[in-house]
Write a protein that holds these residues in place. Structure first.
Motif, PDB file in Angstrom:
ATOM      1  N   LEU A 289       0.822  -1.216   0.000  1.00  0.00           N
ATOM      2  CA  LEU A 289       0.000   0.000   0.000  1.00  0.00           C
ATOM      3  C   LEU A 289       0.853   1.263   0.000  1.00  0.00           C
ATOM      4  O   LEU A 289       0.494   2.255  -0.639  1.00  0.00           O
ATOM      5  CB  LEU A 289      -0.926   0.030   1.221  1.00  0.00           C
ATOM      6  CG  LEU A 289      -2.051  -1.001   1.261  1.00  0.00           C
ATOM      7  CD1 LEU A 289      -2.840  -0.863   2.565  1.00  0.00           C
ATOM      8  CD2 LEU A 289      -2.972  -0.806   0.071  1.00  0.00           C
ATOM      9  N   GLY A 292       3.440   2.814  -3.453  1.00  0.00           N
ATOM     10  CA  GLY A 292       3.143   3.802  -4.490  1.00  0.00           C
ATOM     11  C   GLY A 292       3.082   5.235  -3.977  1.00  0.00           C
ATOM     12  O   GLY A 292       2.829   6.149  -4.754  1.00  0.00           O
ATOM     13  N   LEU A 293       3.289   5.428  -2.675  1.00  0.00           N
ATOM     14  CA  LEU A 293       3.136   6.772  -2.103  1.00  0.00           C
ATOM     15  C   LEU A 293       4.489   7.462  -2.004  1.00  0.00           C
ATOM     16  O   LEU A 293       5.511   6.807  -1.843  1.00  0.00           O
ATOM     17  CB  LEU A 293       2.516   6.666  -0.700  1.00  0.00           C
ATOM     18  CG  LEU A 293       1.146   6.008  -0.618  1.00  0.00           C
ATOM     19  CD1 LEU A 293       0.745   5.818   0.835  1.00  0.00           C
ATOM     20  CD2 LEU A 293       0.112   6.849  -1.347  1.00  0.00           C
ATOM     21  N   ALA A 360      -6.536   0.169   2.371  1.00  0.00           N
ATOM     22  CA  ALA A 360      -6.390   0.363   0.923  1.00  0.00           C
ATOM     23  C   ALA A 360      -7.401   1.395   0.438  1.00  0.00           C
ATOM     24  O   ALA A 360      -7.061   2.338  -0.291  1.00  0.00           O
ATOM     25  CB  ALA A 360      -6.569  -0.966   0.189  1.00  0.00           C
ATOM     26  N   ALA A 361      -8.655   1.239   0.894  1.00  0.00           N
ATOM     27  CA  ALA A 361      -9.699   2.162   0.449  1.00  0.00           C
ATOM     28  C   ALA A 361      -9.431   3.579   0.967  1.00  0.00           C
ATOM     29  O   ALA A 361      -9.545   4.560   0.220  1.00  0.00           O
ATOM     30  CB  ALA A 361     -11.060   1.664   0.937  1.00  0.00           C
ATOM     31  N   ILE A 363      -6.579   4.992   2.068  1.00  0.00           N
ATOM     32  CA  ILE A 363      -5.378   5.630   1.502  1.00  0.00           C
ATOM     33  C   ILE A 363      -5.707   6.134   0.091  1.00  0.00           C
ATOM     34  O   ILE A 363      -5.340   7.246  -0.286  1.00  0.00           O
ATOM     35  CB  ILE A 363      -4.187   4.644   1.498  1.00  0.00           C
ATOM     36  CG1 ILE A 363      -3.701   4.398   2.931  1.00  0.00           C
ATOM     37  CG2 ILE A 363      -3.032   5.188   0.646  1.00  0.00           C
ATOM     38  CD1 ILE A 363      -2.655   3.302   3.060  1.00  0.00           C
ATOM     39  N   GLU A 364      -6.438   5.335  -0.636  1.00  0.00           N
ATOM     40  CA  GLU A 364      -6.825   5.730  -1.998  1.00  0.00           C
ATOM     41  C   GLU A 364      -7.629   7.042  -1.948  1.00  0.00           C
ATOM     42  O   GLU A 364      -7.336   8.007  -2.656  1.00  0.00           O
ATOM     43  CB  GLU A 364      -7.646   4.600  -2.628  1.00  0.00           C
ATOM     44  CG  GLU A 364      -7.447   4.424  -4.118  1.00  0.00           C
ATOM     45  CD  GLU A 364      -8.339   5.354  -4.910  1.00  0.00           C
ATOM     46  OE1 GLU A 364      -7.808   6.017  -5.834  1.00  0.00           O
ATOM     47  OE2 GLU A 364      -9.544   5.434  -4.608  1.00  0.00           O
ATOM     48  N   GLU A 365      -8.625   7.075  -1.047  1.00  0.00           N
ATOM     49  CA  GLU A 365      -9.462   8.274  -0.976  1.00  0.00           C
ATOM     50  C   GLU A 365      -8.696   9.492  -0.479  1.00  0.00           C
ATOM     51  O   GLU A 365      -8.899  10.603  -0.964  1.00  0.00           O
ATOM     52  CB  GLU A 365     -10.655   8.005  -0.054  1.00  0.00           C
ATOM     53  CG  GLU A 365     -11.676   7.066  -0.658  1.00  0.00           C
ATOM     54  CD  GLU A 365     -12.796   6.750   0.331  1.00  0.00           C
ATOM     55  OE1 GLU A 365     -13.301   5.621   0.268  1.00  0.00           O
ATOM     56  OE2 GLU A 365     -13.138   7.623   1.162  1.00  0.00           O
ATOM     57  N   GLU A 366      -7.846   9.274   0.515  1.00  0.00           N
ATOM     58  CA  GLU A 366      -7.153  10.414   1.141  1.00  0.00           C
ATOM     59  C   GLU A 366      -6.014  10.959   0.285  1.00  0.00           C
ATOM     60  O   GLU A 366      -5.527  12.056   0.532  1.00  0.00           O
ATOM     61  CB  GLU A 366      -6.621  10.012   2.520  1.00  0.00           C
ATOM     62  CG  GLU A 366      -7.720   9.753   3.562  1.00  0.00           C
ATOM     63  CD  GLU A 366      -8.479  11.028   3.954  1.00  0.00           C
ATOM     64  OE1 GLU A 366      -7.922  12.119   3.835  1.00  0.00           O
ATOM     65  OE2 GLU A 366      -9.664  10.895   4.347  1.00  0.00           O
ATOM     66  N   THR A 367      -5.554  10.188  -0.688  1.00  0.00           N
ATOM     67  CA  THR A 367      -4.420  10.665  -1.489  1.00  0.00           C
ATOM     68  C   THR A 367      -4.826  10.956  -2.925  1.00  0.00           C
ATOM     69  O   THR A 367      -3.990  11.259  -3.759  1.00  0.00           O
ATOM     70  CB  THR A 367      -3.256   9.635  -1.504  1.00  0.00           C
ATOM     71  OG1 THR A 367      -3.755   8.392  -2.018  1.00  0.00           O
ATOM     72  CG2 THR A 367      -2.700   9.407  -0.121  1.00  0.00           C
ATOM     73  N   ARG A 368      -6.112  10.826  -3.181  1.00  0.00           N
ATOM     74  CA  ARG A 368      -6.594  10.999  -4.548  1.00  0.00           C
ATOM     75  C   ARG A 368      -6.297  12.405  -5.070  1.00  0.00           C
ATOM     76  O   ARG A 368      -6.335  13.359  -4.315  1.00  0.00           O
ATOM     77  CB  ARG A 368      -8.115  10.755  -4.566  1.00  0.00           C
ATOM     78  CG  ARG A 368      -8.706  10.651  -5.933  1.00  0.00           C
ATOM     79  CD  ARG A 368     -10.182  10.363  -5.829  1.00  0.00           C
ATOM     80  NE  ARG A 368     -10.436   8.991  -5.356  1.00  0.00           N
ATOM     81  CZ  ARG A 368     -11.607   8.599  -4.837  1.00  0.00           C
ATOM     82  NH1 ARG A 368     -12.578   9.454  -4.650  1.00  0.00           N
ATOM     83  NH2 ARG A 368     -11.761   7.361  -4.482  1.00  0.00           N
TER      84      ARG A 368
END
Ligand SMILES: *Cc1c(COP(=O)(O)O)cnc(C)c1O
Length: 368
Positions: A289, A292-293, A360-361, A363-368
């Protein structure tokens, strides 16, 4: 929360800024916040504990030194009974270490980020603290700086595996620290049962009479509610513990529950092996996770039953995990050296699946 102004005039001067402890607990479906063994007790151990509790004699004072438990610990660990003092949780072993060997005019060396109780108990006992911070990226200690610091200190506490960073303190460094420190060196091994064999400082006791090893039944032995821990050290150090401790701090129920669990220690091995497998899986999942950040997002390898991860929007993610998924993890993002860090206890396979999917969900939303 500050003490009332009335109390601020009544307590000892050094206690004026103390605060009631808030464990930040909120009831959730999945609690991965306190490094408990979330698998619970193995059935056979639980049955034996229940039988031992049913037979406990409640109208008499308990065995003050918990000798049957000491004897079983001594035979397990390969030490003498005289080298062990049992306490009301490992916390008592830490508090009495500072109470007896610290105090006004004395200095404790610590290696933060580490267990917050060391600094808290140092404050309560008026012990000065010299903090030798870990590398902010690797989270590893600066060995030479630690050796230099303990050389002029009265006592030191290091955690292995360290809570919350997960690393082991190498045995050769522990030996250098024991050689350098004119006072006592405590190695807090609350999570040692989750590490690979050969990592425990117990093996150094015959060569270092200023070494104190702390252990607990709260983590691998799944008895956090029982409140039982112990220190292992040279007999004259144990005499000090026996002199300063509250004589009956370890109830007969606690002694019975700890002894029965210890007698069933073989039953815990499959659970511990499973937690170690799950730790590897959780670590891989979180690594994927954060891969990719952008930096400084990352995670660290762990020898305990928890994983530390540095995430973008960590506090928000922790709150959303709690409020939207009913999953509780520990937020350390306010703590010095732990910017953006959450600590996640390794749970059951189902719990780990859930926390990974939720992370996963989010991190996806918070870094979009
Ligand atoms: C949990 C823990 C302890 C001991 O806890 P008790 O429940 O009081 O036995 C000691 N040190 C560290 C680093 C811990 O995480």
């Amino acid at each position: 929360m500050q003490l009332s102004s009335r109390m601020r005039t009544l307590v000892q001067a050094h206690l004026v800024d103390t605060e009631p402890y808030d464990p930040m607990f909120s009831p959730t479906r999945i609690n991965l916040s306190a490094n408990e063994n979330t698998y619970g007790l193995p059935d056979a151990a639980r049955t034996a504990i229940d039988e031992a509790l049913a037979e406990a004699v409640l109208n008499r004072y308990p065995d003050a030194m918990a000798n049957p438990l000491r004897d079983e610990l001594a035979s397990w660990l390969g030490v003498d009974r005289e080298q062990i003092c049992v306490g009301n949780g490992g916390d008592e072993g830490i508090f009495n270490f500072l109470f007896a060997f610290g105090g006004a005019g004395r200095t404790l060396v610590t290696c933060p980020p580490d267990f917050s109780e060391y600094a808290q108990f140092a404050g309560l006992t008026q012990t000065a603290v010299k903090q030798v911070f870990r590398d902010p990226d690797t989270m590893l200690p600066d060995a030479d700086a630690l050796v230099a610091a303990v050389a002029t200190a009265d006592l030191a506490i290091f955690t292995s595996p360290n809570n919350p960073t997960g690393d082991l303190m190498p045995l050769d460094l522990i030996e250098r620290l024991c050689d350098a420190c004119p006072g006592l060196v405590m190695i807090d091994e609350a999570y040692m049962e989750f590490a690979e064999p050969g990592a425990s400082a117990l093996a150094l006791l015959p060569r270092h009479d200023n070494l104190v090893v702390l252990r607990t039944f709260s983590k691998a032995f799944a008895e956090a509610g029982v409140r039982c821990g112990y220190v292992v050290a040279a007999p004259d150090i144990i005499d000090v513990y026996a002199a300063v401790r509250q004589i009956y701090s370890v109830s007969c129920l606690t002694q019975a529950a700890a002894l029965a669990a210890l007698e069933h220690r073989a039953d815990f091995e499959p659970v511990i092996a499973r937690i170690k497998q799950e730790r590897a899986r959780l670590h891989e999942g979180i690594s994927a996770l954060v891969a990719g950040l952008p930096a400084p997002a990352r995670t660290w390898p762990s020898s305990g039953n928890f994983i530390l991860a540095r995430l973008p929007q960590a506090s928000r993610i922790r709150t959303r995990l709690r409020d939207e998924y009913s999953i509780l993890v520990r937020d350390f993002s306010y703590a010095p050296g732990l910017d953006g860090c959450l600590r996640i206890t390794v749970g059951t396979p189902e719990e780990n699946d859930e926390v990974l999917a939720a992370l996963a969900a989010l991190i996806e939303e918070e870094t979009r």
